[in-house]
Design a protein around this motif. Structure first.
Motif, PDB file in Angstrom:
ATOM      1  N   GLU A 179       0.387  37.068  44.365  1.00 42.37           N
ATOM      2  CA  GLU A 179      -0.818  36.329  44.740  1.00 42.37           C
ATOM      3  C   GLU A 179      -1.647  35.996  43.501  1.00 42.37           C
ATOM      4  O   GLU A 179      -1.609  36.730  42.513  1.00 42.37           O
ATOM      5  CB  GLU A 179      -1.640  37.154  45.725  1.00 42.37           C
ATOM      6  CG  GLU A 179      -0.985  37.333  47.078  1.00 42.37           C
ATOM      7  CD  GLU A 179      -0.773  36.009  47.806  1.00 42.37           C
ATOM      8  OE1 GLU A 179      -1.602  35.086  47.645  1.00 42.37           O
ATOM      9  OE2 GLU A 179       0.236  35.898  48.519  1.00 42.37           O
ATOM     10  N   PRO A 180      -2.370  34.866  43.538  1.00 46.84           N
ATOM     11  CA  PRO A 180      -2.557  33.969  44.681  1.00 46.84           C
ATOM     12  C   PRO A 180      -1.480  32.893  44.840  1.00 46.84           C
ATOM     13  O   PRO A 180      -1.546  32.076  45.747  1.00 46.84           O
ATOM     14  CB  PRO A 180      -3.905  33.317  44.394  1.00 46.84           C
ATOM     15  CG  PRO A 180      -3.950  33.260  42.892  1.00 46.84           C
ATOM     16  CD  PRO A 180      -3.271  34.518  42.404  1.00 46.84           C
ATOM     17  N   LEU A 181      -0.466  32.891  43.960  1.00 40.63           N
ATOM     18  CA  LEU A 181       0.557  31.845  44.030  1.00 40.63           C
ATOM     19  C   LEU A 181       1.258  31.829  45.380  1.00 40.63           C
ATOM     20  O   LEU A 181       1.558  30.749  45.916  1.00 40.63           O
ATOM     21  CB  LEU A 181       1.576  32.046  42.909  1.00 40.63           C
ATOM     22  CG  LEU A 181       2.760  31.073  42.874  1.00 40.63           C
ATOM     23  CD1 LEU A 181       2.277  29.629  42.731  1.00 40.63           C
ATOM     24  CD2 LEU A 181       3.721  31.427  41.741  1.00 40.63           C
ATOM     25  N   GLY A 182       1.528  32.996  45.961  1.00 45.13           N
ATOM     26  CA  GLY A 182       2.202  33.027  47.255  1.00 45.13           C
ATOM     27  C   GLY A 182       1.414  32.299  48.328  1.00 45.13           C
ATOM     28  O   GLY A 182       1.987  31.560  49.149  1.00 45.13           O
ATOM     29  N   SER A 183       0.089  32.474  48.344  1.00 46.19           N
ATOM     30  CA  SER A 183      -0.743  31.767  49.317  1.00 46.19           C
ATOM     31  C   SER A 183      -0.758  30.268  49.044  1.00 46.19           C
ATOM     32  O   SER A 183      -0.748  29.449  49.979  1.00 46.19           O
ATOM     33  CB  SER A 183      -2.173  32.320  49.276  1.00 46.19           C
ATOM     34  OG  SER A 183      -2.201  33.663  49.720  1.00 46.19           O
ATOM     35  N   ALA A 184      -0.766  29.882  47.772  1.00 51.31           N
ATOM     36  CA  ALA A 184      -0.691  28.461  47.425  1.00 51.31           C
ATOM     37  C   ALA A 184       0.636  27.869  47.897  1.00 51.31           C
ATOM     38  O   ALA A 184       0.679  26.723  48.379  1.00 51.31           O
ATOM     39  CB  ALA A 184      -0.847  28.284  45.915  1.00 51.31           C
ATOM     40  N   THR A 185       1.699  28.631  47.773  1.00 50.09           N
ATOM     41  CA  THR A 185       3.006  28.155  48.215  1.00 50.09           C
ATOM     42  C   THR A 185       3.023  27.920  49.725  1.00 50.09           C
ATOM     43  O   THR A 185       3.527  26.895  50.202  1.00 50.09           O
ATOM     44  CB  THR A 185       4.093  29.167  47.827  1.00 50.09           C
ATOM     45  OG1 THR A 185       4.129  29.290  46.401  1.00 50.09           O
ATOM     46  CG2 THR A 185       5.452  28.734  48.326  1.00 50.09           C
ATOM     47  N   ARG A 186       2.457  28.850  50.485  1.00 50.08           N
ATOM     48  CA  ARG A 186       2.422  28.670  51.940  1.00 50.08           C
ATOM     49  C   ARG A 186       1.571  27.456  52.318  1.00 50.08           C
ATOM     50  O   ARG A 186       1.885  26.733  53.269  1.00 50.08           O
ATOM     51  CB  ARG A 186       1.898  29.942  52.608  1.00 50.08           C
ATOM     52  CG  ARG A 186       2.879  31.111  52.503  1.00 50.08           C
ATOM     53  CD  ARG A 186       2.437  32.304  53.328  1.00 50.08           C
ATOM     54  NE  ARG A 186       1.266  32.974  52.782  1.00 50.08           N
ATOM     55  CZ  ARG A 186       1.326  33.896  51.831  1.00 50.08           C
ATOM     56  NH1 ARG A 186       2.491  34.251  51.316  1.00 50.08           N
ATOM     57  NH2 ARG A 186       0.218  34.467  51.398  1.00 50.08           N
ATOM     58  N   ARG A 187       0.488  27.220  51.567  1.00 51.45           N
ATOM     59  CA  ARG A 187      -0.328  26.033  51.813  1.00 51.45           C
ATOM     60  C   ARG A 187       0.468  24.766  51.497  1.00 51.45           C
ATOM     61  O   ARG A 187       0.390  23.765  52.230  1.00 51.45           O
ATOM     62  CB  ARG A 187      -1.593  26.097  50.963  1.00 51.45           C
ATOM     63  CG  ARG A 187      -2.482  24.853  51.024  1.00 51.45           C
ATOM     64  CD  ARG A 187      -2.972  24.557  52.415  1.00 51.45           C
ATOM     65  NE  ARG A 187      -3.919  23.448  52.412  1.00 51.45           N
ATOM     66  CZ  ARG A 187      -4.188  22.676  53.472  1.00 51.45           C
ATOM     67  NH1 ARG A 187      -3.573  22.919  54.640  1.00 51.45           N
ATOM     68  NH2 ARG A 187      -5.059  21.692  53.395  1.00 51.45           N
ATOM     69  N   ALA A 188       1.246  24.787  50.426  1.00 56.99           N
ATOM     70  CA  ALA A 188       2.072  23.628  50.075  1.00 56.99           C
ATOM     71  C   ALA A 188       3.106  23.347  51.163  1.00 56.99           C
ATOM     72  O   ALA A 188       3.382  22.179  51.490  1.00 56.99           O
ATOM     73  CB  ALA A 188       2.765  23.869  48.741  1.00 56.99           C
ATOM     74  N   VAL A 189       3.688  24.398  51.729  1.00 57.47           N
ATOM     75  CA  VAL A 189       4.643  24.218  52.833  1.00 57.47           C
ATOM     76  C   VAL A 189       3.934  23.558  54.017  1.00 57.47           C
ATOM     77  O   VAL A 189       4.468  22.621  54.639  1.00 57.47           O
ATOM     78  CB  VAL A 189       5.264  25.567  53.243  1.00 57.47           C
ATOM     79  CG1 VAL A 189       6.079  25.424  54.533  1.00 57.47           C
ATOM     80  CG2 VAL A 189       6.146  26.109  52.119  1.00 57.47           C
ATOM     81  N   GLN A 190       2.734  24.035  54.340  1.00 58.90           N
ATOM     82  CA  GLN A 190       1.982  23.449  55.447  1.00 58.90           C
ATOM     83  C   GLN A 190       1.703  21.960  55.208  1.00 58.90           C
ATOM     84  O   GLN A 190       1.897  21.125  56.108  1.00 58.90           O
ATOM     85  CB  GLN A 190       0.664  24.198  55.624  1.00 58.90           C
ATOM     86  CG  GLN A 190      -0.221  23.642  56.728  1.00 58.90           C
ATOM     87  CD  GLN A 190      -1.596  24.305  56.763  1.00 58.90           C
ATOM     88  OE1 GLN A 190      -1.914  25.155  55.938  1.00 58.90           O
ATOM     89  NE2 GLN A 190      -2.415  23.905  57.724  1.00 58.90           N
ATOM     90  N   LEU A 191       1.261  21.612  54.006  1.00 60.68           N
ATOM     91  CA  LEU A 191       0.962  20.219  53.691  1.00 60.68           C
ATOM     92  C   LEU A 191       2.220  19.355  53.739  1.00 60.68           C
ATOM     93  O   LEU A 191       2.180  18.192  54.155  1.00 60.68           O
ATOM     94  CB  LEU A 191       0.308  20.126  52.315  1.00 60.68           C
ATOM     95  CG  LEU A 191      -1.100  20.716  52.212  1.00 60.68           C
ATOM     96  CD1 LEU A 191      -1.543  20.788  50.752  1.00 60.68           C
ATOM     97  CD2 LEU A 191      -2.086  19.885  53.025  1.00 60.68           C
ATOM     98  N   THR A 192       3.346  19.927  53.307  1.00 61.68           N
ATOM     99  CA  THR A 192       4.611  19.187  53.355  1.00 61.68           C
ATOM    100  C   THR A 192       5.039  18.941  54.789  1.00 61.68           C
ATOM    101  O   THR A 192       5.478  17.831  55.136  1.00 61.68           O
ATOM    102  CB  THR A 192       5.703  19.971  52.603  1.00 61.68           C
ATOM    103  OG1 THR A 192       5.314  20.114  51.239  1.00 61.68           O
ATOM    104  CG2 THR A 192       7.040  19.260  52.677  1.00 61.68           C
ATOM    105  N   ARG A 193       4.936  19.957  55.642  1.00 67.12           N
ATOM    106  CA  ARG A 193       5.297  19.785  57.046  1.00 67.12           C
ATOM    107  C   ARG A 193       4.403  18.747  57.719  1.00 67.12           C
ATOM    108  O   ARG A 193       4.878  17.934  58.533  1.00 67.12           O
ATOM    109  CB  ARG A 193       5.186  21.116  57.790  1.00 67.12           C
ATOM    110  CG  ARG A 193       6.106  22.222  57.288  1.00 67.12           C
ATOM    111  CD  ARG A 193       7.555  21.866  57.424  1.00 67.12           C
ATOM    112  NE  ARG A 193       8.409  23.025  57.142  1.00 67.12           N
ATOM    113  CZ  ARG A 193       9.700  22.946  56.893  1.00 67.12           C
ATOM    114  NH1 ARG A 193      10.295  21.763  56.887  1.00 67.12           N
ATOM    115  NH2 ARG A 193      10.414  24.033  56.652  1.00 67.12           N
TER     116      ARG A 193
END
Length: 343
Positions: A179-193
């Protein structure tokens, strides 16, 4: 680099116990152009690092010196993949974090030289991440990672417009674990979806993958829910706690097991059936295999997206993409690797 496909008959059980359909790939695979014609848009999120590469001319000896070379090079799995995707003609963005230092500035310019749009957070008070790479005489590598600024990207640093029109988000698993990269990654997945894009995930390295335990690693992968999962044999075996990569189909509808000079195994679900075939490649002698797996990912992704746009069948798309991955990996193995100039 010539490549061919060989068929292996095997039934692949699906998670719900259904049967499997084995497809044999025996026909010749055409050569790909140097640059793919796809106009795909790919975002890669993760590490841009400084590699300190130590190449020993003979096995190390405790307490004394051995001759060899020491070089400073651009590293980071995400950056490696982004550069090759850019070289292959796709529209590419790298989202990353580096320090406010000369190394960070130099690395960004190197990545931009391959027509990659770099969205870099410049972190105050943390230096650009570094990796010590020890290359043994046979080409095998060991790593010491000092990630530092590479893990400082936050969800608030991501802008939704960066993901507008994205075809695929690619992630090395390194982007999941801290963290915080892991949370940023999950946000990026959400934005991509939300943008109707696909997500690919490379398991990256056994050590970081299992650092928090196998259950945590599986939870990270399931949380991402990748459309495409890429792994080496060792990574697949470590994640699944068993030999063979068939269980990867419980985590993604398409999985690629990279076997180095032995080729790759392609696995896919299609309805209630499963597809499995082997793609072979010629052996290359290489003093340093660093980045070959990242290059394979780039070649696979660009060709796969192009095949999807051309509405090729699943079998044809995956066959072509695996061959393309091998060819780009071969280019990485023989490519010149200039040093980074830090001023």
């Amino acid at each position: 680099m010539p490549a061919h496909c060989t068929a292996a008959r095997r039934r692949v059980p699906l998670p719900h116990g259904t049967g499997a359909l084995q497809i044999a790939i025996l026909d010749a695979v055409p050569r790909l152009p140097r640059r793919a014609s796809t106009a795909a848009r790919v975002v890669v999120l993760g590490d841009l690092m400084l590699d300190v590469v130590l190449t020993a001319d003979r096995p190390l000896e405790s307490g004394t010196d051995v001759p060899g070379g020491v070089a400073l090079r651009q590293g980071g799995s995400a950056a490696n993949t982004a550069r090759w995707i850019g070289r292959l003609g796709a529209r590419t963005t790298l989202i990353t974090a580096v320090g406010r230092d000369a190394a960070g500035r130099a690395l960004i310019e190197v990545v931009r030289s391959d027509k990659v749009l770099v969205r870099a957070l410049r972190v105050t008070g943390a230096r650009t991440g570094r990796i010590g790479v020890l290359v043994n005489p046979g080409g095998e590598r060991s790593f010491v990672a000092d990630r530092s600024a590479a893990d400082r990207l936050t969800p608030a640093d991501l802008l939704p417009e960066w993901f507008a029109g994205v075809d695929l988000l690619h992630l090395p698993a390194y982007s999941l674990f801290h963290e915080p990269l892991g949370s940023a990654t999950r946000r990026a997945v959400q934005l991509t979806r939300e943008a109707n894009g696909l997500v690919s995930l490379d398991l990256a390295s056994v050590g970081p993958l299992l650092e928090g335990g196998r259950r945590a690693a599986l939870a990270h992968v399931r949380d991402v829910a990748p459309d495409l999962l890429l792994a080496t044999v060792a990574e697949a075996d470590a994640l699944l706690a068993r030999h063979g990569g068939d269980g990867l189909l419980e985590l993604a509808p398409i999985a690629i097991v990279k076997r180095g000079s032995k080729g790759a195994t392609v696995l896919a679900r299609e309805g209630d059936d499963a597809l499995r075939f082997e793609v072979a490649t010629e052996r290359l002698i290489a003093a340093d295999t660093t980045g070959a797996g990242d290059a394979f990912d780039a070649g696979f992704i660009v060709d796969w997206l192009g095949s999807r746009a051309a509405k090729r069948s699943l079998t044809a798309s995956l066959r072509r993409a695996a061959v393309a991955g091998h060819r780009v990996a071969a280019r990485q193995l023989v490519a010149e690797r200039p040093e980074i100039t830090i001023v």
